[in-house]
Scaffold this motif. Structure first.
Motif, PDB file in Angstrom:
ATOM      1  N   ALA A   1       0.836  -1.068   0.015  1.00 52.99           N
ATOM      2  CA  ALA A   1       0.309   0.014  -0.054  1.00 52.99           C
ATOM      3  C   ALA A   1       0.791   1.291  -0.114  1.00 52.99           C
ATOM      4  N   ALA A   2       1.901   1.302   0.775  1.00 53.92           N
ATOM      5  CA  ALA A   2       2.815   2.454   0.794  1.00 53.92           C
ATOM      6  C   ALA A   2       3.442   2.726  -0.380  1.00 53.92           C
ATOM      7  N   ALA A   3       3.951   1.559  -1.140  1.00 52.54           N
ATOM      8  CA  ALA A   3       4.731   1.777  -2.174  1.00 52.54           C
ATOM      9  C   ALA A   3       3.653   1.834  -3.502  1.00 52.54           C
ATOM     10  N   ASP A   4       2.342   1.823  -3.258  1.00 53.74           N
ATOM     11  CA  ASP A   4       1.249   1.785  -4.317  1.00 53.74           C
ATOM     12  C   ASP A   4       1.723   0.784  -5.407  1.00 53.74           C
ATOM     13  N   THR A   5       1.761  -0.538  -5.356  1.00 56.28           N
ATOM     14  CA  THR A   5       2.261  -1.634  -6.239  1.00 56.28           C
ATOM     15  C   THR A   5       1.303  -2.778  -5.596  1.00 56.28           C
ATOM     16  N   ALA A   6       1.032  -3.723  -6.709  1.00 53.59           N
ATOM     17  CA  ALA A   6       0.432  -5.006  -6.610  1.00 53.59           C
ATOM     18  C   ALA A   6       1.573  -6.131  -6.352  1.00 53.59           C
ATOM     19  N   ALA A   7       2.781  -5.865  -6.622  1.00 52.41           N
ATOM     20  CA  ALA A   7       4.202  -6.577  -6.382  1.00 52.41           C
ATOM     21  C   ALA A   7       3.991  -7.435  -5.326  1.00 52.41           C
ATOM     22  N   GLU A   8       4.201  -8.649  -5.134  1.00 55.29           N
ATOM     23  CA  GLU A   8       4.267  -9.362  -3.825  1.00 55.29           C
ATOM     24  C   GLU A   8       5.708  -9.450  -3.242  1.00 55.29           C
ATOM     25  N   SER A   9       6.782  -9.040  -4.061  1.00 57.84           N
ATOM     26  CA  SER A   9       8.027  -9.174  -3.573  1.00 57.84           C
ATOM     27  C   SER A   9       8.768  -8.091  -4.187  1.00 57.84           C
ATOM     28  N   GLY A  10      10.036  -7.474  -3.450  1.00 58.14           N
ATOM     29  CA  GLY A  10      10.994  -6.601  -4.040  1.00 58.14           C
ATOM     30  C   GLY A  10      12.484  -7.227  -3.598  1.00 58.14           C
ATOM     31  N   LEU A  11      13.485  -6.372  -3.724  1.00 54.55           N
ATOM     32  CA  LEU A  11      14.790  -6.466  -3.509  1.00 54.55           C
ATOM     33  C   LEU A  11      15.174  -5.569  -2.140  1.00 54.55           C
ATOM     34  N   LEU A  12      15.682  -6.361  -1.349  1.00 52.92           N
ATOM     35  CA  LEU A  12      16.309  -5.789  -0.218  1.00 52.92           C
ATOM     36  C   LEU A  12      17.645  -5.215  -0.385  1.00 52.92           C
ATOM     37  N   VAL A  13      18.116  -4.047  -0.517  1.00 57.37           N
ATOM     38  CA  VAL A  13      19.566  -3.762  -0.661  1.00 57.37           C
ATOM     39  C   VAL A  13      20.286  -3.926   0.559  1.00 57.37           C
ATOM     40  N   ALA A  14      21.387  -5.209   0.385  1.00 56.72           N
ATOM     41  CA  ALA A  14      22.176  -5.425   1.452  1.00 56.72           C
ATOM     42  C   ALA A  14      23.563  -5.004   1.524  1.00 56.72           C
ATOM     43  N   GLY A  15      24.042  -4.492   0.219  1.00 55.37           N
ATOM     44  CA  GLY A  15      25.119  -3.528   0.002  1.00 55.37           C
ATOM     45  C   GLY A  15      25.282  -2.617  -1.072  1.00 55.37           C
ATOM     46  N   VAL A  16      25.994  -1.481  -0.855  1.00 51.16           N
ATOM     47  CA  VAL A  16      25.961  -0.605  -2.047  1.00 51.16           C
ATOM     48  C   VAL A  16      27.368  -0.508  -2.029  1.00 51.16           C
ATOM     49  N   GLY A  17      27.886  -0.700  -3.450  1.00 51.47           N
ATOM     50  CA  GLY A  17      29.410  -0.445  -3.674  1.00 51.47           C
ATOM     51  C   GLY A  17      29.803   0.931  -3.799  1.00 51.47           C
ATOM     52  N   GLU A  18      31.094   1.233  -3.103  1.00 52.76           N
ATOM     53  CA  GLU A  18      31.627   2.593  -2.861  1.00 52.76           C
ATOM     54  C   GLU A  18      31.707   3.243  -4.335  1.00 52.76           C
ATOM     55  N   ASP A  19      31.238   4.391  -4.576  1.00 49.82           N
ATOM     56  CA  ASP A  19      31.338   5.102  -5.698  1.00 49.82           C
ATOM     57  C   ASP A  19      30.865   4.455  -6.958  1.00 49.82           C
ATOM     58  N   GLY A  20      29.816   3.544  -6.842  1.00 45.77           N
ATOM     59  CA  GLY A  20      29.115   3.007  -7.659  1.00 45.77           C
ATOM     60  C   GLY A  20      27.749   3.952  -8.162  1.00 45.77           C
ATOM     61  N   PRO A  21      27.054   3.354  -9.209  1.00 47.72           N
ATOM     62  CA  PRO A  21      25.971   4.311  -9.576  1.00 47.72           C
ATOM     63  C   PRO A  21      24.918   4.103  -8.627  1.00 47.72           C
ATOM     64  N   ALA A  22      24.731   3.264  -7.892  1.00 49.46           N
ATOM     65  CA  ALA A  22      23.625   3.321  -6.578  1.00 49.46           C
ATOM     66  C   ALA A  22      23.957   4.388  -5.591  1.00 49.46           C
ATOM     67  N   ALA A  23      25.305   4.230  -5.281  1.00 51.43           N
ATOM     68  CA  ALA A  23      25.739   5.240  -4.142  1.00 51.43           C
ATOM     69  C   ALA A  23      25.925   6.607  -4.602  1.00 51.43           C
ATOM     70  N   ARG A  24      26.311   6.884  -5.816  1.00 56.84           N
ATOM     71  CA  ARG A  24      26.187   8.086  -6.338  1.00 56.84           C
ATOM     72  C   ARG A  24      24.720   8.851  -6.486  1.00 56.84           C
ATOM     73  N   GLY A  25      23.848   7.724  -6.629  1.00 53.15           N
ATOM     74  CA  GLY A  25      22.425   8.073  -6.822  1.00 53.15           C
ATOM     75  C   GLY A  25      21.607   8.254  -5.412  1.00 53.15           C
TER      76      GLY A  25
END
Length: 306
Positions: free
Chosen positions: A221-245
């Motif tokens: 409900a909070a995400a406004d989605t019907a999806a039953e699963s997602g991906l839990l981020v367990a690590g973020v690479g240093e200076d990678g795209p995700a970290a920069r974003g």
């Protein structure tokens, strides 16, 4: 590979080994000692990327005993393939098995050659066979062909053949923790084309480690989605795209580029070479609240991350 018993006459197997061995060279590198390479196209040999490492030149011992130098034209860790070209004539081309696909229980063998030129082989069976699958390194293989055991030393990059000496593909110990995997012929053809043209296979990534997680009704409900699963981020690479974003450990990815990401494979499917450099809208849950970010897709280099 595990020791095998087979109804195939011993003489027939020995003849098949001889036929395959005519295409096999010993590959000597500082990284792995001696591995195997075999002729896939005229002047083009394929071997294991794990055996080659970052080498640009390798030493080969051909079936006739000649020691020659080879040029590494490219490697793809995702499928554990490397391409080596020779300036002169190479071994005879392998005879490929085109049809039918290997089945679980089929008798197979791998052929290598040591640094002195001596042929050695290992015999076993196909332990598992299935449709297209993705390796833990992100490479897409056209078919799963898993051996019933691991690989003996010297058989990295060796051809794996059936009882008639027709080659199914290349033996890899880098794509499974406990079993050898056969990189199938159609995958070899596809990757060889790319490596000869570009020297590498481009794959996009965000620079994260993640695992699937169920989304509760409140989370959906909070995400406004019907999806039953997602991906839990367990690590973020240093200076990678995700970290920069601005992505953080503990965030739960719900959608990327407008599509749900219930599994790692679903995320990897969205991060093709055509997406490198583009910005994707990411919908996530942070502390139970919906958040949106724009992440630029980077190019993956070796790391086994999405």
């Amino acid at each position: 590979m595990n020791p095998a018993t087979s109804s195939v006459p011993t003489a027939s197997v020995a003849d098949a080994v001889d036929r395959v061995a005519a295409s096999v060279a010993a590959l000597r590198t500082r990284r792995m000692g001696t591995s195997a390479a075999f002729a896939w196209r005229p002047g083009v040999l394929v071997t294991s990327a794990a055996a080659v490492g970052h080498a640009s030149r390798v030493q080969l011992v051909l079936p006739g005993g000649e020691a020659v130098a080879g040029t590494v034209r490219g490697i793809d860790p995702g499928t554990d393939l490397a391409v080596v070209t020779l300036d002169g004539d190479g071994p005879a081309l392998v005879e490929r098995r085109l049809d039918p696909p290997a089945r679980t229980g089929d008798f197979v063998f791998a052929v290598g050659r040591d640094a002195a030129g001596v042929v050695h082989a290992s015999f076993g069976h196909v332990g598992a066979s299935g449709g297209a699958w993705r390796s833990w390194r992100g490479g897409q293989l056209d078919r799963l062909v898993r051996l019933d055991g691991g690989l003996y030393p010297g058989l990295m990059g060796a051809p794996v053949a059936d009882a008639q000496g027709q080659v199914l593909g290349l033996a890899s110990a880098a794509l499974s923790r406990h079993h050898g995997v056969v990189v199938p012929g159609p995958t070899i053809d596809r990757i060889v084309d790319v490596l000869l043209a570009h020297g590498r296979v481009q794959r996009g990534h965000l620079g994260i480690a993640a695992q699937p997680v169920a989304l509760s009704p409140a989370m959906r409900a909070a995400a406004d989605t019907a999806a039953e699963s997602g991906l839990l981020v367990a690590g973020v690479g240093e200076d990678g795209p995700a970290a920069r974003g601005g992505l953080l450990v503990g965030d739960v990815l719900v959608a990327v580029g407008g599509r749900p990401v219930p599994t790692l494979d679903a995320l990897r499917d969205l991060l093709g070479a055509d997406q490198i450099g583009s910005r994707l809208r990411v919908v996530l849950l942070r502390g139970g609240a919906r958040t949106e970010l724009a992440l630029e897709v980077g190019e993956q280099h070796w790391e086994p991350r999405c």
